[in-house]
Design an enzyme around this catalytic site. Structure first.
Site, PDB file in Angstrom:
ATOM      1  N   GLU A  47       0.854  -1.196   0.000  1.00 58.51           N
ATOM      2  CA  GLU A  47       0.000   0.000   0.000  1.00 58.51           C
ATOM      3  C   GLU A  47       0.882   1.235   0.000  1.00 58.51           C
ATOM      4  O   GLU A  47       1.928   1.242   0.662  1.00 58.51           O
ATOM      5  CB  GLU A  47      -0.868   0.023   1.262  1.00 58.51           C
ATOM      6  CG  GLU A  47      -1.866  -1.100   1.336  1.00 58.51           C
ATOM      7  CD  GLU A  47      -2.724  -0.975   2.585  1.00 58.51           C
ATOM      8  OE1 GLU A  47      -3.802  -0.378   2.494  1.00 58.51           O
ATOM      9  OE2 GLU A  47      -2.296  -1.456   3.649  1.00 58.51           O
ATOM     10  N   HIS A  92      -5.713 -11.198   5.764  1.00 58.68           N
ATOM     11  CA  HIS A  92      -5.676 -11.121   4.296  1.00 58.68           C
ATOM     12  C   HIS A  92      -4.551 -11.963   3.677  1.00 58.68           C
ATOM     13  O   HIS A  92      -4.773 -12.730   2.752  1.00 58.68           O
ATOM     14  CB  HIS A  92      -5.515  -9.669   3.835  1.00 58.68           C
ATOM     15  CG  HIS A  92      -6.516  -8.720   4.424  1.00 58.68           C
ATOM     16  ND1 HIS A  92      -7.810  -9.071   4.689  1.00 58.68           N
ATOM     17  CD2 HIS A  92      -6.409  -7.417   4.801  1.00 58.68           C
ATOM     18  CE1 HIS A  92      -8.465  -8.027   5.192  1.00 58.68           C
ATOM     19  NE2 HIS A  92      -7.624  -7.016   5.276  1.00 58.68           N
TER      20      HIS A  92
END
Ligand code: BG6
Length: 491
Positions: free
Chosen positions: A219, A243
Site C-alpha cells: 500500500e 488477508h
C-alpha cells in the site's frame, strides 16, 4: 449454498451498527447502492443505520446523501436510483450499552420476523459483546437472523476465542459471518476458478514443479487518520493474520469436493494447520519487521510513522512485515512461501507470484540463461490480471529462447463493472452463504500460527527496522530471500 449463488434475495432488514463510521460511508452504503441500482435487491429490503449520533431517519438520509456521494464515481451515480435507494434507509440513535435502545430497535423490526435480519457490526471489537447480548436480551434474534463482524477478531488466539464464545452464546455458527473482505474480491474467487476449473494447472501445482510463491500486499497509504487504532494493531495483526494468510491458503489448498461453504473451509483449515510453526529464534530468522520513516512520492513528501501526533514516541508497532513460511505437506514440502505487506511502499499492489522450476534438461540456448523460468502472476489490485511467462524462440535465424508474457487483463475480457468486495459479501450475508467467510476454527488456527511470531519479537526485543516511505521496505527483507538464492519480483 455455493460460491456462485445468485439466487434472488429474500426481503431483509440489515441493521448497520456503526452506520456513521468510515467503513459504512466508504464501502458498505456504496456497495448496497450498487446492488440496488443493478436490480439485485428485493423491494422490501431495509437498511437501518444504528449509531450514537443524534439523527432521525430523514436527517440521516440527508447526511448520507452529502457524505457518501464522494465515494461513488460520478458516472455510476444515477440520481433517480440514488433517491430511491435512500428511502430504504432508516435510522435509530443507539447507545449500545443501553438495553432500552434495543427495545426501540425491536419496535422498528416488529412484524418482520420472517424476513432475513442481519446485524452488521462495523464497530470496535470491544463493543461486539454488548451488541450481541443486547439484541439477544431484547429477543431480536430470529431463526432467520445473522450477525456479521469486521476484523480484527481479537488480538490473539485467546481474545479471539473469548469473542467467539460470547457470539456462540447467542448465535449458532451458521448465523455468524466473519468478514475478511479480501475473500470478496473478484480475483480471489477467480483464483479458485483458475485452480479448480481448469485441468491445466492442477498437475503443476506442487513442489516438484514450483520453486517458490511470493505474495505481496503493498500500500502507498500511511496510517494517517487511524494512528491510535493502528498503533495497537500493527501489520502482523492487521494484514498477515487475515488477508495474507487467506491468500496463501487459497493458493495452497487441496481441491475441495464442492464449493459448499464447509467443503471449502475444511480444505482451507488444513493448510493453516500444516503451516510450519515459527517459534523463538526460528521466527526471528524467518520474519522481518519494519516501520516507515519520512520519505517522498512524486506527489510530494510524507511524514514518518512516528511523526504522527497520535503515535507515542516509544511505539514498537510495525508497518511492514515479511515472512518466509513453509507448508509441511506432501504437496508443498520444501517450497518457500514469502509473504510481505507494508504501508508507504511505492504503490498499491496486491500480487501473487508462482515461480516454476527450471526445465530439468536445458537443450536450447536462451537470451537470459534460463534465469527467468516460467512464472504465473495473479494480480488482484490495482487491475485484475493473470500473466504467464513462457519461453519462445525469438524471430531470426538462431534458435535462441526468450521469455515473453501471455497477458490476460480482466478489464478487456469482461468490459463491465467489477463488483466491490463488500457487494458480494453483503449479498452473501443476506443469502446465508458462508463460503467466503471465516469459520471459527479458521480464525483460531490463523492466530495459533501468528501468536508465536509476535511472542518471539518480544522475547528477542526485535524492534521494527526503519525503511524510507516510498521504498520497497527494509533491506533485511531482501536477505530473507537471497539466502534461498531468490529475490522479490520487482527488485
Ligand atoms: C484493512 C486494513 O483490513 O485492509 C487496512 O485494516 C488496509 O489497514 C486495508 O489498508 C486494505 O484493503 P484493500 O481492499 O484496500 O486492499
Amino acid at each position: 449454498m455455493n460460491l456462485i449463488s445468485n439466487e434472488a434475495l429474500q426481503p431483509f432488514d440489515i441493521v448497520l451498527f456503526g452506520a456513521t463510521g468510515d467503513l459504512s460511508l466508504r464501502k458498505l452504503i456504496p456497495a448496497l447502492y450498487f446492488q440496488d441500482r443493478d436490480g439485485q435487491m428485493p423491494e422490501d429490503g431495509r437498511i437501518i443505520g444504528a449509531a450514537r449520533s443524534d439523527y432521525d431517519s430523514v436527517a440521516f438520509r440527508t447526511w448520507i446523501d452529502q457524505e457518501v456521494r464522494q465515494y461513488i464515481p460520478k458516472d455510476q451515480l444515477d440520481e433517480a436510483e440514488w433517491g430511491r435507494f435512500l428511502k430504504r434507509i432508516e435510522y435509530l440513535k443507539v447507545d449500545v450499552t443501553a438495553q432500552d435502545d434495543y427495545r426501540k430497535l425491536g419496535e422498528m423490526l416488529a412484524g418482520r420476523e420472517e424476513h432475513v435480519r442481519a446485524f452488521y457490526l462495523s464497530v470496535a471489537p470491544s463493543l461486539f459483546g454488548a451488541i450481541t447480548d443486547g439484541v439477544h436480551a431484547a429477543g431480536l434474534i430470529t431463526p432467520n437472523s445473522r450477525v456479521a463482524l469486521e476484523k480484527p477478531l481479537g488480538r490473539d488466539e485467546e481474545t479471539a476465542e473469548a469473542i467467539n464464545d460470547r457470539l456462540a452464546a447467542v448465535f449458532t455458527e451458521s448465523q455468524i459471518f466473519r468478514i475478511d473482505h479480501y475473500l470478496g474480491k473478484e480475483t480471489v474467487q477467480n483464483l479458485l476458478a483458475l485452480r479448480f476449473g481448469n485441468a491445466l494447472f492442477e498437475p503443476l501445482w506442487r513442489a516438484e514443479l514450483i520453486s517458490d510463491v511470493q505474495i505481496t500486499i503493498a500500500e502507498d497509504l500511511g496510517v494517517d487518520g487511524r494512528g491510535a487504532f493502528y498503533d495497537q494493531t500493527g501489520a502482523l495483526r492487521d494484514m498477515v493474520q487475515n488477508h495474507l494468510l487467506q491468500l496463501l491458503v487459497i493458493i495452497a489448498m487441496e481441491p475441495p469436493v464442492s464449493v459448499d461453504a464447509d467443503a471449502v473451509r475444511d480444505e482451507k483449515i488444513k493448510v493453516l494447520r500444516a503451516l510450519k510453526p515459527l517459534v523463538g529464534i526460528d521466527a526471528i530468522r524467518n520474519s522481518v519487521r519494519g516501520r516507515y520513516t519520512a520519505g517522498a512520492y512524486d506527489s510530494g513528501p510524507v511524514p514518518g510513522y512516528l511523526d504522527n501526533d497520535t503515535i507515542p514516541d516509544d511505539s514498537m508497532t510495525e508497518t511492514y512485515v515479511a515472512i518466509r513460511a513453509e507448508i509441511a505437506s506432501w504437496r508443498w514440502a520444501g517450497v518457500p512461501f514469502y509473504l510481505r505487506t507494508g504501508k508507504r511502499l511505492p504503490g498499491k499492489c496486491t500480487e501473487i507470484i508462482v515461480n516454476f522450476k527450471r526445465v530439468p534438461h536445458e537443450i536450447f540456448p536462451t537470451a537470459d540463461g534460463f534465469a527467468t523460468p516460467n512464472q504465473l502472476v495473479i494480480r488482484l489490485q490495482p487491475e485484475e490480471s493473470i500473466r504467464m511467462r513462457i519461453y519462445v524462440k525469438a524471430w531470426g535465424d538462431d534458435i535462441q529462447l526468450q521469455p515473453v508474457n501471455l497477458n490476460l487483463d480482466f478489464n478487456d475480457v469482461f468490459q463491465k463493472r467489477r463488483l466491490i468486495a463488500y457487494e458480494r459479501l453483503l449479498m452473501d450475508i443476506v443469502r446465508g452463504n458462508q463460503t467466503l467467510f471465516m469459520r471459527r476454527d479458521e480464525v483460531a488456527e490463523a492466530w495459533r500460527w501468528i501468536d508465536p511470531i509476535r511472542a518471539a519479537w518480544e522475547q528477542y526485543d526485535y524492534a521494527p527496522v526503519p525503511y524510507e516511505a516510498g521504498t520497497w521496505g527494509p533491506v533485511e527483507a531482501n536477505a530473507l530471500m537471497s539466502r534461498d538464492g531468490l529475490k522479490w519480483a520487482e527488485e
